[in-house]
Design an enzyme around this catalytic site. Structure first.
Site, PDB file in Angstrom:
ATOM      1  CG  ASP A   1      -4.290   2.837  12.202  1.00 45.27           C
ATOM      2  OD1 ASP A   1      -3.293   2.101  12.210  1.00 45.27           O
ATOM      3  OD2 ASP A   1      -4.358   3.916  12.809  1.00 45.27           O
ATOM      4  CG  MET A   2     -10.123  -2.250  10.459  1.00 48.06           C
ATOM      5  SD  MET A   2     -10.573  -3.500  11.712  1.00 48.06           S
ATOM      6  CE  MET A   2     -12.277  -3.821  11.261  1.00 48.06           C
TER       7      MET A   2
END
EC number: 5.4.99.-
Length: 298
Positions: free
Chosen positions: A135-136
């Site tokens: 995920d970011m």
């Protein structure tokens, strides 16, 4: 510079067509074999042969996995924390708050943009083939295959649970048991929901954990994934009543403490895609997670 896979035909595999030998006994994909055959990248005993060549005992097969490739990703100079790199594989410690691959909302500034620049600057004819993603807001180790073969082998290893992935998380409160296994199914209530939950009808999801340090306001936990469901660690910890600090989706926003979820993919144990040598790779806890422990948890 050529990057070759080398095979020697054993007695039980002779009298097969070259394509069948490569597919069934060296586990190469039909697409990869066909492409290499067309481009004359397969040699037997030093001579280019067609895919219907009948292999014989002792034949030496050389399969060149280097080929011209392009990708529509803009190269961008950025500082990459490269943990491991050779002709087949690159493992990068991704910074927090960085998107892995360009999207409509994040066309630039992604890890893939930085990798394309790195390949260009080092004269490597590679495209970005992500084996793993984060995920970011999750930092840590990401694997990228530098050719079709490496990507294929590492992806297969992931599916067959031959890759060990370990994370560090900082959670609210103290877990009752200092180590254990969370075996709870995860799913989505609706198809368009981003959020996952522990649901009876969900997919089986297994997370092993160990508390490394306990503080008055939380724990530093090491976690190992046995299955790889989306948001698995975040969902499991939140379900136990111990959400990760800064996890907006499964806990709460805590920008005064940390501006993302305190989750870091710190360790990988893999088999090298070509040599099958065991690689153990790891990286330190990032500064924002260290600061959270020093300034708040202790």
């Amino acid at each position: 510079m050529e990057n070759n896979l080398l095979y020697r035909v054993k007695e039980q595999y002779d009298n097969l067509k070259l394509r069948d030998y490569l597919k069934h006994y060296e586990n190469l994909s039909s697409r990869m074999i066909k492409s290499a055959g067309i481009q004359k990248r397969i040699k037997v005993n030093g001579k280019v042969e067609k895919l219907n060549y009948i292999v014989k005992l002792g034949d030496e097969i050389s399969f060149n996995i280097t080929k011209e490739e392009s990708q529509n990703i803009m190269p961008e100079p950025m500082e990459l924390d490269i943990v491991f790199e050779d002709m087949d594989l690159i493992v990068v410690n991704k910074s927090p708050n960085m998107v892995v691959h360009p999207t409509k909302s994040h066309p630039y500034g992604t890890l893939a943009n930085g990798l394309m620049y790195h390949f260009k600057e080092t004269n490597q004819n590679c495209i970005v083939r992500l084996v793993s993603r984060l995920d970011m807001d999750t930092s840590g180790l990401i694997m990228i295959g530098k050719n079709q073969h490496a990507h294929m082998v590492l992806s297969r290893d992931m599916q067959e649970n031959k890759v060990v992935k370990e994370y560090l998380a900082i959670i609210h409160g103290n877990l009752e048991n200092k180590s254990g296994t969370i075996d709870l199914p995860i799913g989505r209530r609706t198809e368009d929901s981003i959020k996952r939950e522990v649901l009876e009808e969900g997919q089986r999801s297994i997370t092993h954990y160990e508390v490394l340090e306990s503080y008055p306001k939380g724990d530093l936990v090491r976690l190992r994934l046995e299955t790889g469901r989306t948001h698995q660690i975040r969902v499991h910890l939140s379900h136990l009543g111990h959400p990760i600090f800064g996890d907006v989706l499964y806990g709460e926003e805590e920008k005064e403490l940390i501006d993302r979820q305190a989750l870091h993919a710190y360790r990988l144990e893999i088999l090298h895609p070509k040599t099958r040598e065991k690689l153990e790779l790891q990286c330190d806890l990032p500064e924002d997670m260290k600061n959270l422990i020093e300034n708040y948890l202790k």
